[in-house]
Enzyme design. Structure first.
Site, mmCIF file in Angstrom:
data_model
loop_
_atom_site.group_PDB
_atom_site.id
_atom_site.type_symbol
_atom_site.label_atom_id
_atom_site.label_comp_id
_atom_site.label_asym_id
_atom_site.label_seq_id
_atom_site.Cartn_x
_atom_site.Cartn_y
_atom_site.Cartn_z
ATOM 1 N N MET A 144 3.264 -7.003 1.300
ATOM 2 C CA MET A 144 4.479 -7.931 0.598
ATOM 3 C C MET A 144 5.611 -7.576 1.617
ATOM 4 S SD MET A 144 4.082 -5.662 -3.011
ATOM 5 C CE MET A 144 2.805 -4.599 -2.046
ATOM 6 N N GLY A 150 0.863 -3.069 -13.873
ATOM 7 C CA GLY A 150 0.959 -2.501 -15.340
ATOM 8 C C GLY A 150 -0.468 -2.626 -16.060
ATOM 9 N N MET A 198 4.984 -2.459 1.990
ATOM 10 C CA MET A 198 6.352 -3.185 1.696
ATOM 11 C C MET A 198 7.066 -2.858 2.684
ATOM 12 S SD MET A 198 6.637 -1.574 -2.234
ATOM 13 C CE MET A 198 5.399 -1.850 -3.485
ATOM 14 N N ASP A 200 -2.639 -7.598 -10.417
ATOM 15 C CA ASP A 200 -1.626 -6.130 -10.041
ATOM 16 C C ASP A 200 -0.431 -6.013 -10.724
ATOM 17 O OD1 ASP A 200 -0.598 -4.361 -8.548
ATOM 18 O OD2 ASP A 200 -0.567 -5.307 -6.651
ATOM 19 N N HIS A 209 -6.456 0.039 -3.072
ATOM 20 C CA HIS A 209 -5.325 -1.107 -2.847
ATOM 21 C C HIS A 209 -4.112 -0.408 -2.233
ATOM 22 C CE1 HIS A 209 -3.199 -4.315 -4.144
ATOM 23 N NE2 HIS A 209 -2.232 -3.885 -4.370
ATOM 24 N N SER A 230 -4.467 1.742 -6.652
ATOM 25 C CA SER A 230 -3.363 1.698 -5.943
ATOM 26 C C SER A 230 -2.910 3.180 -5.566
ATOM 27 C CB SER A 230 -2.113 0.779 -6.439
ATOM 28 O OG SER A 230 -1.042 1.144 -5.839
ATOM 29 N N HIS A 252 -2.268 -5.221 0.630
ATOM 30 C CA HIS A 252 -1.457 -6.341 -0.111
ATOM 31 C C HIS A 252 -0.259 -6.077 0.605
ATOM 32 C CE1 HIS A 252 1.019 -6.999 -4.120
ATOM 33 N NE2 HIS A 252 1.066 -8.056 -2.995
ATOM 34 N N MET A 308 0.332 -11.450 -9.682
ATOM 35 C CA MET A 308 1.217 -10.278 -9.932
ATOM 36 C C MET A 308 1.819 -10.127 -11.343
ATOM 37 S SD MET A 308 1.387 -8.582 -7.166
ATOM 38 C CE MET A 308 2.473 -7.374 -7.765
ATOM 39 N N ASP A 366 -0.673 -0.739 -0.610
ATOM 40 C CA ASP A 366 0.449 -1.710 -0.987
ATOM 41 C C ASP A 366 1.518 -1.370 0.315
ATOM 42 O OD1 ASP A 366 0.492 -2.905 -3.415
ATOM 43 O OD2 ASP A 366 0.345 -0.886 -4.252
HETATM 44 C C1 DX5 Z 1 3.510 -3.012 -7.020
HETATM 45 C C2 DX5 Z 1 2.560 -2.992 -6.414
HETATM 46 C C3 DX5 Z 1 1.203 -2.628 -7.065
HETATM 47 C C4 DX5 Z 1 1.660 -1.038 -7.685
HETATM 48 C C5 DX5 Z 1 1.008 -1.238 -8.854
HETATM 49 O O1 DX5 Z 1 4.759 -3.979 -6.319
HETATM 50 O O2 DX5 Z 1 2.006 -4.242 -5.660
HETATM 51 O O3 DX5 Z 1 0.037 -2.513 -6.407
HETATM 52 O O4 DX5 Z 1 1.004 0.041 -7.010
HETATM 53 O O5 DX5 Z 1 1.181 -0.308 -9.779
HETATM 54 P P1 DX5 Z 1 1.131 0.103 -11.263
HETATM 55 O O6 DX5 Z 1 -0.416 -0.047 -11.689
HETATM 56 O O7 DX5 Z 1 1.572 1.417 -11.573
HETATM 57 O O8 DX5 Z 1 1.930 -0.982 -11.839
HETATM 58 ZN ZN ZN Z 2 -0.145 -4.334 -4.871
#
Ligand code: DX5
Ligand code: ZN
Length: 228
Positions: free
Chosen positions: A71, A180, A40, A178, A36, A11, A69, A140, A38
């Site tokens: 969001m 941690g 948002m 996705d 990936h 990501s 992704h 998630m 993200d």
């Molecule tokens: C969180 C995102 C993830 C994020 C994951 O809202 O959707 O894709 O980048 O990041 P890590 O791997 O650091 O948890």
């Molecule tokens: Zn993501």
């Protein structure tokens, strides 16, 4: 899922935004299966990140498929923006998508793959009737919004439940996780059926992102029964 090999999707949320091209090149050289991205919107999640212009720019500089992704609050109205910008997989959230089946159909019409995602508080039962229409289910393992959060262990059981639901529907889906994910948490979700892993902080937050990606891949492949 029968795939032995686990796909890795770094990501870029955790990359240096002044050097995105470099981050994508590092991911590509390290053998990333996807990048990936993200998206948002500051409404669905309390953060605002990347939109179609940046996605379009990334598409120009890499051959690695883009895992987008979404969001966002209104994926039904905006999904075309990302398809036109070059997304290869578009994942929408079950919590914000008004008409998921119609959105999946539009994604497929563009020749892209469709995914559905669920947040940690959302039960797997919310996907009932939808799993058979998608290519990917994204579980998630953090509350979305930010990189670098701790893995929520409930995701392990949810992956197994999604896997069972897909088997009942006699439909093959890739289960993506996705949040941690690192070399310690990756094997946990792979053992319960995940075959696509997103990792942000555990790749781009490390001094050697290439070695970090390889460590996650090795741990994941071992858990999938396919030692590296
Ligand atoms: C969180 C995102 C993830 C994020 C994951 O809202 O959707 O894709 O980048 O990041 P890590 O791997 O650091 O948890
Ligand atoms: Zn993501």
């Amino acid at each position: 899922m029968t795939l032995d090999r686990v796909m890795i999707a770094p990501s870029i949320l955790s990359a240096d935004f002044t050097r995105l091209a470099e981050a994508v090149a590092v991911a590509e050289r390290a053998g990333a299966d996807w990048v990936h991205v993200d998206v948002m919107d500051g409404h669905f999640v309390p953060n605002l990140t990347i939109g179609p212009p940046v996605l379009r720019a990334l598409k120009r500089i890499t051959k690695v498929p883009l895992d987008v992704h979404l969001m966002v609050d209104n994926p039904d109205e905006t999904v075309e923006w990302y398809l036109d910008a070059g997304a290869d997989l578009v994942t929408v959230h079950v919590e914000s998508c008004a008409d998921p089946r119609a959105v999946f159909a539009r994604i497929h019409e563009h020749g892209a793959k469709a995914g559905i995602s669920l947040n940690p508080p959302t039960p797997v039962s919310a996907l009932e009737g939808l799993v058979g229409a998608v290519d990917v289910v994204l579980v998630m393992s953090v509350n979305p919004g930010f990189g670098g959060q701790s893995f929520i262990p409930d995701a392990v059981g949810k992956v197994a439940d999604v896997d069972a639901m897909a088997r009942r529907a006699r439909h093959e889906v890739v289960i993506e996780v996705d949040g941690g994910i690192d070399e310690t948490t990756a094997p946990l979700v792979v053992a319960s059926g995940a075959r696509m892993l997103v990792a942000g902080n555990a790749v781009f937050g490390r001094p050697d992102p290439t070695a970090a990606l390889h460590a996650i891949r090795t741990a994941a492949d071992l858990a999938a029964g396919h030692g590296a």
